[in-house]
Design an enzyme around this catalytic site. Structure first.
Site, PDB file in Angstrom:
ATOM      1  N   TYR A   1       0.827  -1.218   0.000  1.00 24.70           N
ATOM      2  CA  TYR A   1       0.000   0.000   0.000  1.00 24.70           C
ATOM      3  C   TYR A   1       0.858   1.263   0.000  1.00 24.70           C
ATOM      4  O   TYR A   1       0.441   2.295  -0.493  1.00 24.70           O
ATOM      5  CB  TYR A   1      -0.895   0.030   1.245  1.00 24.70           C
ATOM      6  CG  TYR A   1      -2.230  -0.640   1.081  1.00 24.70           C
ATOM      7  CD1 TYR A   1      -2.318  -1.984   0.742  1.00 24.70           C
ATOM      8  CD2 TYR A   1      -3.408   0.065   1.285  1.00 24.70           C
ATOM      9  CE1 TYR A   1      -3.542  -2.603   0.609  1.00 24.70           C
ATOM     10  CE2 TYR A   1      -4.641  -0.547   1.159  1.00 24.70           C
ATOM     11  CZ  TYR A   1      -4.709  -1.878   0.817  1.00 24.70           C
ATOM     12  OH  TYR A   1      -5.927  -2.477   0.693  1.00 24.70           O
TER      13      TYR A   1
ATOM     14  N   LYS B   1       3.045 -15.314   2.115  1.00 20.12           N
ATOM     15  CA  LYS B   1       3.317 -15.980   0.838  1.00 20.12           C
ATOM     16  C   LYS B   1       4.824 -16.220   0.785  1.00 20.12           C
ATOM     17  O   LYS B   1       5.539 -15.770  -0.131  1.00 20.12           O
ATOM     18  CB  LYS B   1       2.815 -15.085  -0.309  1.00 20.12           C
ATOM     19  CG  LYS B   1       2.786 -15.744  -1.667  1.00 20.12           C
ATOM     20  CD  LYS B   1       1.681 -16.778  -1.827  1.00 20.12           C
ATOM     21  CE  LYS B   1       1.835 -17.489  -3.165  1.00 20.12           C
ATOM     22  NZ  LYS B   1       0.911 -18.633  -3.322  1.00 20.12           N
TER      23      LYS B   1
ATOM     24  N   ASP C   1      -3.002 -18.156  -0.073  1.00 23.08           N
ATOM     25  CA  ASP C   1      -3.975 -18.808  -0.959  1.00 23.08           C
ATOM     26  C   ASP C   1      -4.708 -19.914  -0.210  1.00 23.08           C
ATOM     27  O   ASP C   1      -5.926 -20.058  -0.300  1.00 23.08           O
ATOM     28  CB  ASP C   1      -3.309 -19.314  -2.251  1.00 23.08           C
ATOM     29  CG  ASP C   1      -2.004 -20.062  -2.013  1.00 23.08           C
ATOM     30  OD1 ASP C   1      -1.507 -20.080  -0.866  1.00 23.08           O
ATOM     31  OD2 ASP C   1      -1.475 -20.631  -2.993  1.00 23.08           O
TER      32      ASP C   1
ATOM     33  N   ASP D   1      -6.384  -7.019   4.019  1.00 29.53           N
ATOM     34  CA  ASP D   1      -7.500  -6.345   3.357  1.00 29.53           C
ATOM     35  C   ASP D   1      -8.391  -7.375   2.681  1.00 29.53           C
ATOM     36  O   ASP D   1      -9.614  -7.383   2.862  1.00 29.53           O
ATOM     37  CB  ASP D   1      -6.950  -5.358   2.326  1.00 29.53           C
ATOM     38  CG  ASP D   1      -8.057  -4.661   1.556  1.00 29.53           C
ATOM     39  OD1 ASP D   1      -9.017  -4.191   2.212  1.00 29.53           O
ATOM     40  OD2 ASP D   1      -7.972  -4.589   0.318  1.00 29.53           O
TER      41      ASP D   1
ATOM     42  N   ASP E   1     -12.365  -9.004   4.088  1.00 27.41           N
ATOM     43  CA  ASP E   1     -13.641  -8.976   3.358  1.00 27.41           C
ATOM     44  C   ASP E   1     -14.185 -10.386   3.191  1.00 27.41           C
ATOM     45  O   ASP E   1     -15.380 -10.628   3.361  1.00 27.41           O
ATOM     46  CB  ASP E   1     -13.476  -8.321   1.974  1.00 27.41           C
ATOM     47  CG  ASP E   1     -13.802  -6.834   1.989  1.00 27.41           C
ATOM     48  OD1 ASP E   1     -13.558  -6.193   3.033  1.00 27.41           O
ATOM     49  OD2 ASP E   1     -14.299  -6.319   0.967  1.00 27.41           O
TER      50      ASP E   1
HETATM   51  C1  IPM Z   1     -10.362  -1.161   4.019  1.00 28.75           C
HETATM   52  C2  IPM Z   1     -10.622  -0.525   2.685  1.00 28.75           C
HETATM   53  C3  IPM Z   1      -9.474   0.410   2.362  1.00 28.75           C
HETATM   54  C4  IPM Z   1      -8.218  -0.441   2.260  1.00 28.75           C
HETATM   55  C5  IPM Z   1      -9.673   1.251   1.093  1.00 28.75           C
HETATM   56  C6  IPM Z   1     -10.939   2.048   1.156  1.00 28.75           C
HETATM   57  C7  IPM Z   1      -8.484   2.119   0.807  1.00 28.75           C
HETATM   58  O1  IPM Z   1     -10.813  -1.500   1.717  1.00 28.75           O
HETATM   59  O2  IPM Z   1     -10.266  -0.422   5.013  1.00 28.75           O
HETATM   60  O3  IPM Z   1     -10.274  -2.375   4.080  1.00 28.75           O
HETATM   61  O4  IPM Z   1      -7.924  -1.016   1.206  1.00 28.75           O
HETATM   62  O5  IPM Z   1      -7.495  -0.511   3.257  1.00 28.75           O
HETATM   63 MG    MG Z   2     -10.864  -3.474   2.446  1.00 30.03          MG
END
Ligand code: IPM
Ligand code: MG
Length: 355
Positions: free
Chosen positions: A143, A190, A222, A246, A250
């Site tokens: 990042y 990884k 993975d 990240d 999700d």
């Molecule tokens: C998160 C989001 C952020 C990230 C974005 C909005 C930059 O997806 O907080 O997980 O990738 O960190």
């Molecule tokens: Mg995110």
């Protein structure tokens, strides 16, 4: 009885609606326990770009530095998403905020709710017993590494760089969090491909020697993505780099049934920031449809961080009671469907009258 100065950064889309419910519930806590929460609001993200041209205006950053904690809503607007040429993006505001405030650790707890098992696309027996915490590194890695274009723009690169001290502090936090839970830590990386991952493993092995009471294992990312779906209950604490965290967080949100339920905290050296893990859901904005629970539970994490444990527990209890009663926003497919504000009212009342 204490007074706290809280910076509120509602941001974009549904951010303002869900943070309003979080402050509503915090006010119920304040009344009940005799605390004072003084809120100061500031723009961030697309709204800040519209107002000032900058997704993180200096005044917002200064306010954050001067506060006891930050409540954050959501960030992002579709008009930037499909425009690769956009120079200024709402997300830059969030990334800068993390970096400037030294918020190197992002904690994302994921637990299933018995009442909501039917919401998950996974079979109930797979999500039974899920109770994990993702500890994501937040201010380093790909990042923030060097990025750019070469050869007239036809070659692009993003580099993943980690320094020993960045790895040590987050892995130490992983061990500490594991110790406070079920004493199991999984480093996700990884290391079969990436040199930075090999450094993570090396340092984690060293730290394991001082943390022999915590069971440590390693997993390639993975495989971890697959294991999160096949057998998520095996995980206690996962510690991982910025981008892997990240993606996996999700993915793991599916286990709880709705993205609208999951809170997070971002902490480090200074002031902590508390935010739902969901995004700004622009299509749902202003319609009283968004689930405020993730924001409300983020407020509970904020209270924990301020060492107001009993207060935080009251909020969690009120959320559980509301969910168990079968009320909720549409994403929860509840028996009794209510809007964002009514859901917040219900949880605030739960705080007032519990215990
Ligand atoms: C998160 C989001 C952020 C990230 C974005 C909005 C930059 O997806 O907080 O997980 O990738 O960190
Ligand atoms: Mg995110």
């Amino acid at each position: 009885m204490s007074k706290f100065n809280l910076a509120v950064l509602p941001g974009d889309g549904i951010g303002p609606e869900v943070t309003a419910e979080a402050t509503k519930v915090l006010n119920a806590v304040a009344d009940k326990f005799g605390h004072t929460f003084a809120y100061t609001y500031a723009p961030v993200g697309a709204v800040a770009i519209d107002e000032t041209g900058d997704p993180l205006p200096d005044s917002t950053l200064q306010l954050c530095r001067d506060s006891d904690a930050l409540l954050f809503g959501a960030i992002g607007h579709p008009r930037f998403d499909n425009d690769p040429s956009a120079k200024v993006r709402p997300e830059q505001g969030l990334l800068r905020l993390r970096k400037e405030l030294g918020l190197y650790a992002n904690l994302r707890p994921v637990a299933g709710y018995a009442e909501l098992v039917d919401l998950s696309p996974l079979r109930p027996e797979r999500i039974k017993g899920v109770d994990m915490l993702i500890v994501r590194e937040l201010t380093g890695g790909i990042y923030f590494g060097e990025k750019g274009r070469l050869n007239d723009g036809n070659t692009a690169y993003d580099t993943c760089t980690y320094h020993r001290h960045e790895i040590e502090r987050i892995v130490k936090m992983g061990f500490a969090e594991a110790r406070a839970r079920r004493s199991k830590l999984t480093l996700v990386d990884k290391a079969n491909v990436m040199e930075s991952s090999r450094l993570w493993r090396e340092i984690t092995r060293e730290l394991a020697e001082e943390n022999t009471d915590v069971e440590l294992n390693f997993m390639f990312v993975d495989n971890a993505a697959m294991q999160l779906i096949l057998n998520p209950a095996q995980f206690d604490v996962i510690v991982t780099s910025n981008m892997f965290g990240d993606i996996l967080s999700d993915a793991s949100s599916v286990l709880a049934g709705s993205l609208g339920l999951l809170p997070s905290s971002s902490v480090g050296a200074t002031v902590g920031m508390f935010e739902p893990i969901h995004g700004s859901w622009p299509e749902g904005a202003g319609q009283d449809r968004a689930n405020p629970v993730a924001a409300i539970l983020s407020a509970a994490m904020l209270l924990d961080h301020l060492k107001l444990r009993e207060e935080a527990t009251d909020i969690r209890r009120a959320v559980n009671t509301a969910l168990a009663a079968g009320v909720g926003t549409e994403d929860l497919r509840p028996r009794e469907r209510i809007g964002t504000r009514a859901f917040g009212d219900r949880i605030a009342r739960g705080v007032t009258y519990s215990g």
